[in-house]
Enzyme design. Structure first.
Site, mmCIF file in Angstrom:
data_model
loop_
_atom_site.group_PDB
_atom_site.id
_atom_site.type_symbol
_atom_site.label_atom_id
_atom_site.label_comp_id
_atom_site.label_asym_id
_atom_site.label_seq_id
_atom_site.Cartn_x
_atom_site.Cartn_y
_atom_site.Cartn_z
ATOM 1 N N SER A 122 -12.879 -1.857 26.874
ATOM 2 C CA SER A 122 -11.986 -0.744 27.199
ATOM 3 C C SER A 122 -12.739 0.581 27.157
ATOM 4 O O SER A 122 -13.736 0.730 26.431
ATOM 5 C CB SER A 122 -10.843 -0.711 26.175
ATOM 6 O OG SER A 122 -10.121 0.494 26.239
ATOM 7 N N TYR A 146 -8.624 0.319 17.871
ATOM 8 C CA TYR A 146 -8.799 -0.541 19.041
ATOM 9 C C TYR A 146 -10.181 -0.337 19.657
ATOM 10 O O TYR A 146 -10.902 -1.298 19.957
ATOM 11 C CB TYR A 146 -7.714 -0.217 20.062
ATOM 12 C CG TYR A 146 -7.804 -1.001 21.353
ATOM 13 C CD1 TYR A 146 -7.608 -2.373 21.379
ATOM 14 C CD2 TYR A 146 -8.054 -0.351 22.563
ATOM 15 C CE1 TYR A 146 -7.668 -3.090 22.567
ATOM 16 C CE2 TYR A 146 -8.110 -1.054 23.759
ATOM 17 C CZ TYR A 146 -7.915 -2.429 23.751
ATOM 18 O OH TYR A 146 -7.979 -3.120 24.930
ATOM 19 N N LYS A 150 -13.216 -3.079 19.886
ATOM 20 C CA LYS A 150 -13.803 -3.449 21.168
ATOM 21 C C LYS A 150 -15.313 -3.158 21.179
ATOM 22 O O LYS A 150 -16.096 -3.931 21.750
ATOM 23 C CB LYS A 150 -13.108 -2.704 22.307
ATOM 24 C CG LYS A 150 -11.751 -3.281 22.694
ATOM 25 C CD LYS A 150 -11.883 -4.690 23.247
ATOM 26 C CE LYS A 150 -10.577 -5.246 23.753
ATOM 27 N NZ LYS A 150 -10.712 -6.633 24.253
#
Length: 320
Positions: A122, A146, A150
């Site tokens: 991402s 997040y 990632k």
């Protein structure tokens, strides 16, 4: 010869399965295969005799042993706890997004077939003071749980690829819009909601300033690029396998203008501004544009503009 899709029951996972089947039927499969195995907590909705489902937890060693065998030639690792959910539950984000990724890589290592491994990362891996247009070589500096998970996943995938246990393609996806269905736990879920809901006659909330610039892709373009990435020879990517999947740079104000043009003023009036510091803190830390010309020259694609994305989505609604 089997391709695994983790998260194959989800929106993107089922689209990837459909695109793989379409490509195979057209004689354009990125790599040869005769089976697609979805690994998820629910069955894959794609109805085709070449698609089977293994329902179970990706963190389960028994599930991974059953799924990842020497016949596996490709893996799409899409399963993840999204940005909002990761920020709300750190432990779950680490268990699924980091530990689950390593467990899958270990299963591939044990199988010994060195499959092509497409990892969906991402743009949330970037943060801090980024340039207006982010170059390909810009380092990750996440500003969210997040993004951090990632980024850890990227390093794991690249190291297993360096060791020859998988053949990696790390695909940092743009924000997907317009995503059909219902809102999900992504902090960027509003990027679809401020288009999808008003076109259905439902009110929606815009939680960020209109000048917020976003890096967007339609679902169709994102899936085409993921499937294309599977077919790119590893040596063409070099030692570091991270790529920023092409998108289009659009402000939230421009997104709302596209809604106005396609849906009319009544649809536009259904979006109200209601700033959300939690969403703003995550989304506004992400870059709004990337250098992608090299990837476009190599065969990756992107949407023409956001207005055409909204028109195509609205046409699809009208056809239902």
């Amino acid at each position: 010869m089997k391709i695994i899709i983790t998260g194959g029951a989800g929106f993107l996972g089922s689209l990837v399965a459909t695109e793989l089947l379409r490509a195979a039927d057209a004689g354009q499969a990125p790599i040869p295969f005769d089976e697609i195995l979805s690994v998820d907590l629910a069955p894959c909705p794609v109805q085709d005799e070449r698609v089977t489902s293994l329902v179970g937890d990706l963190a389960s060693p028994d599930v991974l042993r059953e799924a990842v065998t020497a016949e596996v030639v490709g893996i799409f690792h899409l399963a993840a706890v999204l940005s909002g959910g990761s920020e709300a539950d750190f432990d779950l984000a680490m268990r699924v997004n980091v530990d689950g990724t390593r467990a899958l890589l270990e299963a591939a290592r044990a199988a010994g077939s060195a499959p092509r491994f497409v990892f969906t990362s991402s743009l949330a891996v970037f943060g801090g003071n980024v340039p207006e247009v982010v170059p390909e070589t810009w380092a990750a500096q996440p500003d969210s749980t997040y993004g951090a998970a990632k980024a850890m996943g990227e390093l794991l995938v690249n190291e297993y690829s360096r060791r020859g246990w998988v053949d990696a393609r790390i695909c940092r996806l743009p924000t997907i819009s317009v995503r059909p269905g219902v809102p999900n736990s992504a902090a960027s879920s509003f990027a679809s909601g401020i288009i999808r809901e008003p076109l259905a006659g439902v009110e929606s909330v815009c939680p960020v300033p209109h000048e917020t610039r976003m890096w967007l892709s339609s679902p169709e373009a994102a899936v085409r690029n993921l499937v294309f990435a599977l077919g790119v020879p590893g040596e063409a990517l070099g030692a570091w396998r991270g790529i920023n999947i092409p998108g289009i740079s659009v402000t939230v104000g421009e997104m709302l203008a596209a809604l106005d043009e396609v849906g009319g003023p009544d649809a536009r009036a259904l979006v109200r501004d209601e700033r959300d510091p939690a969403v703003e803190g995550i989304v506004c830390s992400w870059p709004g544009e990337f250098e992608v010309q090299r990837l476009l020259d190599a065969g990756f694609t992107r949407d023409e503009d956001f207005l055409s994305v909204v028109r195509r989505y609205a046409d699809g609604l009208a056809a239902r």
